[in-house]
Design a protein around this motif. Structure first.
Motif, PDB file in Angstrom:
ATOM      1  N   SER A 131      14.605  17.034 -17.749  1.00 45.90           N
ATOM      2  CA  SER A 131      14.276  15.661 -17.374  1.00 45.90           C
ATOM      3  C   SER A 131      14.673  15.457 -15.925  1.00 45.90           C
ATOM      4  N   ARG A 132      13.818  14.778 -15.195  1.00 42.74           N
ATOM      5  CA  ARG A 132      14.089  14.573 -13.776  1.00 42.74           C
ATOM      6  C   ARG A 132      13.489  13.253 -13.339  1.00 42.74           C
ATOM      7  N   ALA A 133      14.147  12.590 -12.403  1.00 46.14           N
ATOM      8  CA  ALA A 133      13.622  11.370 -11.798  1.00 46.14           C
ATOM      9  C   ALA A 133      13.509  11.595 -10.295  1.00 46.14           C
ATOM     10  N   VAL A 134      12.372  11.236  -9.748  1.00 44.41           N
ATOM     11  CA  VAL A 134      12.153  11.262  -8.306  1.00 44.41           C
ATOM     12  C   VAL A 134      11.957   9.811  -7.886  1.00 44.41           C
ATOM     13  N   ALA A 135      12.746   9.372  -6.905  1.00 46.16           N
ATOM     14  CA  ALA A 135      12.737   7.960  -6.516  1.00 46.16           C
ATOM     15  C   ALA A 135      12.546   7.809  -5.021  1.00 46.16           C
ATOM     16  N   PRO A 195      12.039  19.553  -6.713  1.00 49.81           N
ATOM     17  CA  PRO A 195      11.095  18.896  -5.807  1.00 49.81           C
ATOM     18  C   PRO A 195      11.525  19.117  -4.360  1.00 49.81           C
ATOM     19  N   ALA A 196      10.589  19.419  -3.496  1.00 56.06           N
ATOM     20  CA  ALA A 196      10.907  19.648  -2.088  1.00 56.06           C
ATOM     21  C   ALA A 196       9.707  19.276  -1.231  1.00 56.06           C
ATOM     22  N   VAL A 197       9.987  18.810  -0.037  1.00 55.88           N
ATOM     23  CA  VAL A 197       8.931  18.502   0.922  1.00 55.88           C
ATOM     24  C   VAL A 197       8.373  19.818   1.446  1.00 55.88           C
ATOM     25  N   ALA A 198       7.055  19.959   1.374  1.00 51.94           N
ATOM     26  CA  ALA A 198       6.403  21.174   1.850  1.00 51.94           C
ATOM     27  C   ALA A 198       6.525  21.282   3.361  1.00 51.94           C
ATOM     28  N   ASP A 199       6.682  22.491   3.835  1.00 51.41           N
ATOM     29  CA  ASP A 199       6.684  22.753   5.269  1.00 51.41           C
ATOM     30  C   ASP A 199       5.293  22.441   5.800  1.00 51.41           C
ATOM     31  N   ALA A 200       5.217  21.573   6.773  1.00 49.74           N
ATOM     32  CA  ALA A 200       3.935  21.096   7.293  1.00 49.74           C
ATOM     33  C   ALA A 200       3.056  22.234   7.781  1.00 49.74           C
ATOM     34  N   ASP A 201       3.629  23.257   8.367  1.00 55.15           N
ATOM     35  CA  ASP A 201       2.830  24.345   8.927  1.00 55.15           C
ATOM     36  C   ASP A 201       2.482  25.420   7.913  1.00 55.15           C
ATOM     37  N   ALA A 202       3.415  25.735   7.014  1.00 51.81           N
ATOM     38  CA  ALA A 202       3.217  26.873   6.131  1.00 51.81           C
ATOM     39  C   ALA A 202       2.530  26.531   4.822  1.00 51.81           C
ATOM     40  N   ASP A 234       0.829  -1.210   0.000  1.00 47.25           N
ATOM     41  CA  ASP A 234       0.000   0.000   0.000  1.00 47.25           C
ATOM     42  C   ASP A 234       0.861   1.258   0.000  1.00 47.25           C
ATOM     43  N   ASP A 235       1.962   1.245   0.758  1.00 49.03           N
ATOM     44  CA  ASP A 235       2.857   2.400   0.807  1.00 49.03           C
ATOM     45  C   ASP A 235       3.540   2.621  -0.539  1.00 49.03           C
ATOM     46  N   VAL A 236       3.969   1.540  -1.175  1.00 55.11           N
ATOM     47  CA  VAL A 236       4.611   1.633  -2.489  1.00 55.11           C
ATOM     48  C   VAL A 236       3.628   2.199  -3.517  1.00 55.11           C
ATOM     49  N   LEU A 237       2.412   1.684  -3.527  1.00 56.92           N
ATOM     50  CA  LEU A 237       1.420   2.154  -4.492  1.00 56.92           C
ATOM     51  C   LEU A 237       1.027   3.606  -4.249  1.00 56.92           C
ATOM     52  N   LEU A 238       0.878   4.006  -2.987  1.00 57.12           N
ATOM     53  CA  LEU A 238       0.566   5.398  -2.688  1.00 57.12           C
ATOM     54  C   LEU A 238       1.716   6.307  -3.114  1.00 57.12           C
ATOM     55  N   THR A 239       2.935   5.859  -2.913  1.00 60.07           N
ATOM     56  CA  THR A 239       4.096   6.645  -3.321  1.00 60.07           C
ATOM     57  C   THR A 239       4.125   6.830  -4.833  1.00 60.07           C
ATOM     58  N   VAL A 240       3.894   5.754  -5.584  1.00 56.21           N
ATOM     59  CA  VAL A 240       3.862   5.872  -7.044  1.00 56.21           C
ATOM     60  C   VAL A 240       2.769   6.864  -7.452  1.00 56.21           C
ATOM     61  N   ASP A 241       1.607   6.762  -6.834  1.00 50.12           N
ATOM     62  CA  ASP A 241       0.511   7.686  -7.122  1.00 50.12           C
ATOM     63  C   ASP A 241       0.933   9.128  -6.879  1.00 50.12           C
ATOM     64  N   GLU A 242       1.534   9.402  -5.733  1.00 52.92           N
ATOM     65  CA  GLU A 242       1.960  10.769  -5.398  1.00 52.92           C
ATOM     66  C   GLU A 242       2.998  11.281  -6.385  1.00 52.92           C
ATOM     67  N   LEU A 243       3.965  10.441  -6.766  1.00 49.14           N
ATOM     68  CA  LEU A 243       5.015  10.873  -7.678  1.00 49.14           C
ATOM     69  C   LEU A 243       4.465  11.125  -9.083  1.00 49.14           C
ATOM     70  N   GLY A 303       2.202  15.762  -1.045  1.00 45.31           N
ATOM     71  CA  GLY A 303       2.705  14.614  -1.785  1.00 45.31           C
ATOM     72  C   GLY A 303       4.079  14.131  -1.348  1.00 45.31           C
ATOM     73  N   LEU A 304       5.088  14.980  -1.450  1.00 48.49           N
ATOM     74  CA  LEU A 304       6.434  14.551  -1.078  1.00 48.49           C
ATOM     75  C   LEU A 304       6.582  14.381   0.421  1.00 48.49           C
ATOM     76  N   ARG A 305       5.787  15.084   1.202  1.00 48.56           N
ATOM     77  CA  ARG A 305       5.811  14.858   2.653  1.00 48.56           C
ATOM     78  C   ARG A 305       5.300  13.447   2.944  1.00 48.56           C
ATOM     79  N   THR A 306       4.245  13.053   2.260  1.00 48.49           N
ATOM     80  CA  THR A 306       3.726  11.693   2.409  1.00 48.49           C
ATOM     81  C   THR A 306       4.779  10.676   1.996  1.00 48.49           C
ATOM     82  N   VAL A 307       5.417  10.892   0.858  1.00 51.92           N
ATOM     83  CA  VAL A 307       6.471   9.984   0.386  1.00 51.92           C
ATOM     84  C   VAL A 307       7.590   9.894   1.416  1.00 51.92           C
ATOM     85  N   SER A 308       7.993  11.029   1.975  1.00 54.74           N
ATOM     86  CA  SER A 308       9.097  11.017   2.944  1.00 54.74           C
ATOM     87  C   SER A 308       8.740  10.261   4.218  1.00 54.74           C
ATOM     88  N   LEU A 309       7.457  10.215   4.546  1.00 56.74           N
ATOM     89  CA  LEU A 309       7.017   9.471   5.730  1.00 56.74           C
ATOM     90  C   LEU A 309       6.869   7.980   5.459  1.00 56.74           C
TER      91      LEU A 309
END
Length: 115
Positions: free
Chosen positions: A97-101, A60-67, A10-19, A78-84
């Motif tokens: 061209s860019r790859a996010v993994a 690409p950057a993880v959004a600040d949770a508060d701001a 489930d985590d892998v599939l959610l990550t692919v979805d977010e990316l 999205g990337l905050r979820t991936v990082s968790l």
């Protein structure tokens, strides 16, 4: 078959979805005629997923949770979820061209297991 028996499927599939959603929203891949690719690799119980897009001027950057992603925000998680979810994540590339993994290792704990 590649993800058969994946303990964090489930985590892998959610990550692919977010990316993929990020590629479509924030890069040239989301424009008419744009493309992206999804790669999934498995070895020794670990899994890596990557989405390669057509690039964008910003990094690409993880959004600040508060701001950046308050309770009512429609994006920014999205990337905050991936990082968790993932053991680690990163990106390489440029504005063309860019790859996010993301990497999932056997020692990673799924958020679903915490609840």
């Amino acid at each position: 078959m590649l993800l058969f028996g994946c303990p964090v499927l489930d985590d892998v599939l959610l990550t692919v979805d977010e990316l993929v959603v990020n590629a479509l929203r924030h890069t040239r891949s989301g424009r008419p005629g744009g493309t992206f690719a999804v790669d999934i690799v498995s070895w020794g119980g670990s899994f890596a997923v990557a989405v390669t897009d057509e690039g964008a001027p910003c990094e690409p950057a993880v959004a600040d949770a508060d701001a950046d992603a308050g309770d009512d925000a429609e994006s920014g998680r999205g990337l905050r979820t991936v990082s968790l979810l993932a053991s680690g994540w990163g990106w390489f590339g440029n504005d063309r061209s860019r790859a996010v993994a993301a990497l999932f290792t056997p020692t990673a704990v799924s958020l679903g297991e915490i609840a």
